[in-house]
Design an enzyme around this catalytic site. Sequence first.
Site, PDB file in Angstrom:
ATOM      1  N   GLU A  52      -8.311  -3.907  -3.114  1.00 28.86           N
ATOM      2  CA  GLU A  52      -7.831  -2.711  -3.818  1.00 28.86           C
ATOM      3  C   GLU A  52      -7.667  -3.018  -5.308  1.00 28.86           C
ATOM      4  O   GLU A  52      -7.243  -4.107  -5.686  1.00 28.86           O
ATOM      5  CB  GLU A  52      -6.483  -2.286  -3.237  1.00 28.86           C
ATOM      6  CG  GLU A  52      -5.832  -1.106  -3.940  1.00 28.86           C
ATOM      7  CD  GLU A  52      -4.433  -0.805  -3.436  1.00 28.86           C
ATOM      8  OE1 GLU A  52      -3.981   0.339  -3.583  1.00 28.86           O
ATOM      9  OE2 GLU A  52      -3.773  -1.738  -2.890  1.00 28.86           O
TER      10      GLU A  52
ATOM     11  N   LYS B 207      -7.314   7.424  -2.571  1.00 29.96           N
ATOM     12  CA  LYS B 207      -6.223   6.984  -1.711  1.00 29.96           C
ATOM     13  C   LYS B 207      -5.330   8.163  -1.324  1.00 29.96           C
ATOM     14  O   LYS B 207      -4.787   8.858  -2.181  1.00 29.96           O
ATOM     15  CB  LYS B 207      -5.409   5.915  -2.442  1.00 29.96           C
ATOM     16  CG  LYS B 207      -4.354   5.216  -1.590  1.00 29.96           C
ATOM     17  CD  LYS B 207      -3.681   4.131  -2.422  1.00 29.96           C
ATOM     18  CE  LYS B 207      -2.666   3.336  -1.632  1.00 29.96           C
ATOM     19  NZ  LYS B 207      -2.041   2.287  -2.477  1.00 29.96           N
TER      20      LYS B 207
ATOM     21  N   CYS C   2      -4.908   0.287   1.420  1.00 34.22           N
ATOM     22  CA  CYS C   2      -3.571  -0.300   1.464  1.00 34.22           C
ATOM     23  C   CYS C   2      -2.539   0.519   2.248  1.00 34.22           C
ATOM     24  O   CYS C   2      -2.501   0.468   3.472  1.00 34.22           O
ATOM     25  CB  CYS C   2      -3.095  -0.570   0.032  1.00 34.22           C
ATOM     26  SG  CYS C   2      -1.832  -1.860  -0.087  1.00 34.22           S
TER      27      CYS C   2
END
Length: 258
Positions: free
Chosen positions: A43, A110, A144
């Site tokens: 990431e 995200k 994540c």
Amino acid sequence: MEHLHVAMVQTALVWEDPKANRDLLASKMEQLEGEVDLIILPEMFTTGFTMDPGSIPADEGQRTLDWMQEQAKKYRAGILGSTVFIGENNRHFNRLFFVGPDGEQEQYDKRHTFTLAGEDKEYEAGKKRLLFEFRGFRICPMICYDLRFPVWSRNTEDYDLLIYVANWPAPRIGAWDALLKARAIENMSYCLGVNRLGSDQNGHEYTGHSAAYDCLGNTIVFSQEEAILQVVLSQQHLNLNREKLQFLKDRDHFNIQR
């Protein structure tokens, strides 16, 4: 294709220096051995997990995307990872890109921005999940904090490979280990997690624990060291276990609202 050869790059990152990180990762990838279909980077691989996206020049996102395209052509492989991306009206995204060797491109923003660090205040949250096919495998990539939300990750569309790229810190690394394995088991899918190493400008320590799990939750590879982890995923292994166990046929049907 029956097999997918994957390389997961686990490394420390240089704080908020995109060029230095691109050079670092280019050097790392020169160490690749044998056949590789897909290369996965962590990431925010050009900056580390910065909450100051305004400090990154607006053109660095495109520079990184161009660099990914160059690397994909060089290695005849797909490249996947997330980066700080500044879009229209100066909107900031933690955006994952997949770039293929023939110029194909996919992107995912995200969904679950990390409120504990204030990511929700600095970056726009994504609204759509990404699913794409590459060399015979249906792939669903995430970023994540998405790992903590099993409904968002649920295998409703018969993907074969679930991927998480991360800057997941050491104090909560036990959750990372447990949840990666759980996502593999509950989704009857390969699940790969690529985390970083080292420390960042905010004093957060990262211990890697990049790993690959098969659809039964068996560990294929795991490391806490600076390394490129190479694994071979088998479509036959996946299909045989799905046909034998039939777990996905019993899954719940639902709609996501937020």
